[in-house]
Design a protein around this motif. Sequence first.
Motif, PDB file in Angstrom:
ATOM      1  N   MET A 107      23.237 -15.604 -76.023  1.00  0.00           N
ATOM      2  CA  MET A 107      21.858 -15.372 -75.738  1.00  0.00           C
ATOM      3  C   MET A 107      21.587 -16.751 -74.904  1.00  0.00           C
ATOM      4  O   MET A 107      21.836 -17.883 -75.684  1.00  0.00           O
ATOM      5  N   VAL A 108      21.092 -16.545 -74.147  1.00  0.00           N
ATOM      6  CA  VAL A 108      20.569 -17.761 -72.966  1.00  0.00           C
ATOM      7  C   VAL A 108      19.325 -17.852 -73.180  1.00  0.00           C
ATOM      8  O   VAL A 108      18.384 -17.024 -72.813  1.00  0.00           O
ATOM      9  N   GLU A 109      18.695 -19.235 -73.356  1.00  0.00           N
ATOM     10  CA  GLU A 109      17.357 -19.609 -73.341  1.00  0.00           C
ATOM     11  C   GLU A 109      16.942 -20.517 -72.447  1.00  0.00           C
ATOM     12  O   GLU A 109      17.945 -21.127 -71.745  1.00  0.00           O
ATOM     13  N   GLY A 110      15.654 -20.615 -72.231  1.00  0.00           N
ATOM     14  CA  GLY A 110      15.164 -21.678 -71.188  1.00  0.00           C
ATOM     15  C   GLY A 110      13.669 -21.608 -70.990  1.00  0.00           C
ATOM     16  O   GLY A 110      12.800 -20.931 -71.688  1.00  0.00           O
ATOM     17  N   THR A 111      13.363 -21.857 -69.514  1.00  0.00           N
ATOM     18  CA  THR A 111      12.077 -21.796 -69.093  1.00  0.00           C
ATOM     19  C   THR A 111      12.396 -20.978 -67.760  1.00  0.00           C
ATOM     20  O   THR A 111      13.053 -21.168 -67.201  1.00  0.00           O
ATOM     21  N   TYR A 112      11.099 -20.218 -67.601  1.00  0.00           N
ATOM     22  CA  TYR A 112      11.146 -19.094 -66.589  1.00  0.00           C
ATOM     23  C   TYR A 112       9.827 -19.217 -65.926  1.00  0.00           C
ATOM     24  O   TYR A 112       8.695 -19.457 -66.582  1.00  0.00           O
ATOM     25  N   THR A 113       9.534 -18.772 -64.666  1.00  0.00           N
ATOM     26  CA  THR A 113       8.557 -18.591 -63.832  1.00  0.00           C
ATOM     27  C   THR A 113       8.549 -17.380 -62.966  1.00  0.00           C
ATOM     28  O   THR A 113       9.502 -17.243 -62.512  1.00  0.00           O
ATOM     29  N   ILE A 114       7.812 -16.627 -63.352  1.00  0.00           N
ATOM     30  CA  ILE A 114       7.696 -15.328 -62.660  1.00  0.00           C
ATOM     31  C   ILE A 114       6.821 -15.202 -61.240  1.00  0.00           C
ATOM     32  O   ILE A 114       5.569 -15.722 -61.755  1.00  0.00           O
ATOM     33  N   VAL A 115       6.740 -14.886 -60.328  1.00  0.00           N
ATOM     34  CA  VAL A 115       5.904 -14.514 -59.307  1.00  0.00           C
ATOM     35  C   VAL A 115       5.326 -13.333 -59.127  1.00  0.00           C
ATOM     36  O   VAL A 115       6.419 -12.396 -59.240  1.00  0.00           O
ATOM     37  N   VAL A 116       4.293 -13.074 -59.187  1.00  0.00           N
ATOM     38  CA  VAL A 116       3.705 -11.732 -59.355  1.00  0.00           C
ATOM     39  C   VAL A 116       2.817 -11.422 -58.005  1.00  0.00           C
ATOM     40  O   VAL A 116       1.963 -12.323 -57.483  1.00  0.00           O
ATOM     41  N   ASN A 117       2.923 -10.290 -57.457  1.00  0.00           N
ATOM     42  CA  ASN A 117       2.014  -9.669 -56.545  1.00  0.00           C
ATOM     43  C   ASN A 117       0.981  -8.952 -56.952  1.00  0.00           C
ATOM     44  O   ASN A 117       1.400  -7.784 -57.652  1.00  0.00           O
ATOM     45  N   LEU A 118      -0.283  -9.421 -56.826  1.00  0.00           N
ATOM     46  CA  LEU A 118      -1.576  -8.499 -57.390  1.00  0.00           C
ATOM     47  C   LEU A 118      -2.236  -7.897 -55.999  1.00  0.00           C
ATOM     48  O   LEU A 118      -2.924  -8.734 -55.235  1.00  0.00           O
ATOM     49  N   PRO A 119      -1.886  -6.785 -55.629  1.00  0.00           N
ATOM     50  CA  PRO A 119      -2.431  -6.081 -54.285  1.00  0.00           C
ATOM     51  C   PRO A 119      -3.756  -5.925 -54.164  1.00  0.00           C
ATOM     52  O   PRO A 119      -4.336  -5.916 -52.808  1.00  0.00           O
ATOM     53  N   GLU A 120      -4.625  -5.958 -55.191  1.00  0.00           N
ATOM     54  CA  GLU A 120      -5.965  -5.884 -54.953  1.00  0.00           C
ATOM     55  C   GLU A 120      -6.803  -6.816 -56.356  1.00  0.00           C
ATOM     56  O   GLU A 120      -5.990  -6.864 -57.309  1.00  0.00           O
ATOM     57  N   PRO A 121      -7.877  -6.781 -56.187  1.00  0.00           N
ATOM     58  CA  PRO A 121      -8.694  -7.870 -57.466  1.00  0.00           C
ATOM     59  C   PRO A 121      -8.630  -7.133 -58.614  1.00  0.00           C
ATOM     60  O   PRO A 121      -8.775  -5.782 -58.588  1.00  0.00           O
ATOM     61  N   GLU A 122      -8.821  -7.513 -59.657  1.00  0.00           N
ATOM     62  CA  GLU A 122      -9.044  -6.681 -60.933  1.00  0.00           C
ATOM     63  C   GLU A 122      -9.607  -7.669 -62.089  1.00  0.00           C
ATOM     64  O   GLU A 122      -9.813  -8.926 -61.750  1.00  0.00           O
ATOM     65  N   THR A 123     -10.277  -6.784 -62.925  1.00  0.00           N
ATOM     66  CA  THR A 123     -10.883  -7.610 -63.953  1.00  0.00           C
ATOM     67  C   THR A 123     -10.151  -7.095 -65.413  1.00  0.00           C
ATOM     68  O   THR A 123     -10.181  -6.024 -65.492  1.00  0.00           O
ATOM     69  N   LEU A 124      -9.860  -8.321 -66.125  1.00  0.00           N
ATOM     70  CA  LEU A 124      -8.842  -7.720 -67.113  1.00  0.00           C
ATOM     71  C   LEU A 124      -9.547  -8.279 -68.194  1.00  0.00           C
ATOM     72  O   LEU A 124     -10.323  -9.023 -68.253  1.00  0.00           O
ATOM     73  N   THR A 125      -8.972  -7.751 -69.648  1.00  0.00           N
ATOM     74  CA  THR A 125      -9.681  -8.190 -70.698  1.00  0.00           C
ATOM     75  C   THR A 125      -8.272  -8.795 -71.437  1.00  0.00           C
ATOM     76  O   THR A 125      -7.443  -7.957 -71.682  1.00  0.00           O
ATOM     77  N   VAL A 126      -8.218 -10.058 -71.622  1.00  0.00           N
ATOM     78  CA  VAL A 126      -7.003 -10.683 -72.180  1.00  0.00           C
ATOM     79  C   VAL A 126      -7.314 -11.266 -73.475  1.00  0.00           C
ATOM     80  O   VAL A 126      -7.933 -12.609 -73.315  1.00  0.00           O
ATOM     81  N   GLY A 127      -6.929 -10.874 -74.511  1.00  0.00           N
ATOM     82  CA  GLY A 127      -7.016 -11.242 -75.988  1.00  0.00           C
ATOM     83  C   GLY A 127      -8.007 -12.264 -76.113  1.00  0.00           C
ATOM     84  O   GLY A 127      -9.437 -11.616 -75.861  1.00  0.00           O
ATOM     85  N   SER A 128      -7.884 -13.415 -76.516  1.00  0.00           N
ATOM     86  CA  SER A 128      -9.016 -14.073 -76.991  1.00  0.00           C
ATOM     87  C   SER A 128      -9.863 -14.636 -75.873  1.00  0.00           C
ATOM     88  O   SER A 128     -10.619 -15.371 -75.719  1.00  0.00           O
ATOM     89  N   LEU A 129      -9.267 -14.661 -74.469  1.00  0.00           N
ATOM     90  CA  LEU A 129      -9.749 -15.133 -73.356  1.00  0.00           C
ATOM     91  C   LEU A 129     -10.898 -14.370 -72.674  1.00  0.00           C
ATOM     92  O   LEU A 129     -11.513 -14.684 -71.890  1.00  0.00           O
ATOM     93  N   GLY A 130     -10.655 -12.986 -73.485  1.00  0.00           N
ATOM     94  CA  GLY A 130     -11.997 -12.300 -72.916  1.00  0.00           C
ATOM     95  C   GLY A 130     -11.565 -11.598 -71.324  1.00  0.00           C
ATOM     96  O   GLY A 130     -10.749 -11.636 -71.077  1.00  0.00           O
ATOM     97  N   ARG A 131     -12.816 -11.368 -70.685  1.00  0.00           N
ATOM     98  CA  ARG A 131     -12.886 -10.646 -69.386  1.00  0.00           C
ATOM     99  C   ARG A 131     -12.511 -11.713 -68.458  1.00  0.00           C
ATOM    100  O   ARG A 131     -12.831 -12.941 -68.602  1.00  0.00           O
ATOM    101  N   GLN A 132     -11.303 -11.453 -67.717  1.00  0.00           N
ATOM    102  CA  GLN A 132     -11.147 -12.374 -66.582  1.00  0.00           C
ATOM    103  C   GLN A 132     -11.254 -11.836 -65.248  1.00  0.00           C
ATOM    104  O   GLN A 132     -10.433 -10.572 -64.989  1.00  0.00           O
TER     105      GLN A 132
END
Length: 139
Positions: free
Chosen positions: A1-26
């Motif tokens: 099993m390989v461990e380490g640090t990663y960064t994913i680059v994500v494309n979000l094609p349109e604006p969104e409002t999310l509810t994210v756990g304890s962060l609430g609405r974003q």
Amino acid sequence: MVEGTYTIVVNLPEPETLTVGSLGRQDVPAGYYAYTGSAFGPGGFKRVDRHHELAVGERETRHWHIDYLLGDTAARIETVARSPEAEIECAVAAEIAETVSGVVEGFGASDCDCPAHLYHHADREELVAAVRDAHDRHG
């Protein structure tokens, strides 16, 4: 099993409002996002596979902040940078923060003192270059 640090680059094609756990609405604008995470735990880099599965609808359960962006929107993973065996999550996130246009405060940084581990940029190529440079410099 390989461990380490990663960064994913994500494309979000349109604006969104999310509810994210304890962060609430974003409110998250359309564009590209870099999310840096740690894969030092059960499964190692299999965590990245799990993110992919969630993004394409093959999983339902949300464990981390990024899961709300990947699982509840039209967001798609564009690319992934990995630094095997390197615990550089905060250093990479801090370097990416210097080159981006936006931050989602607190997102992905509930277990450290960073302002965030999710950063927004309108330009894909600039963001991918910043991600790769940060991993090359610190990995």
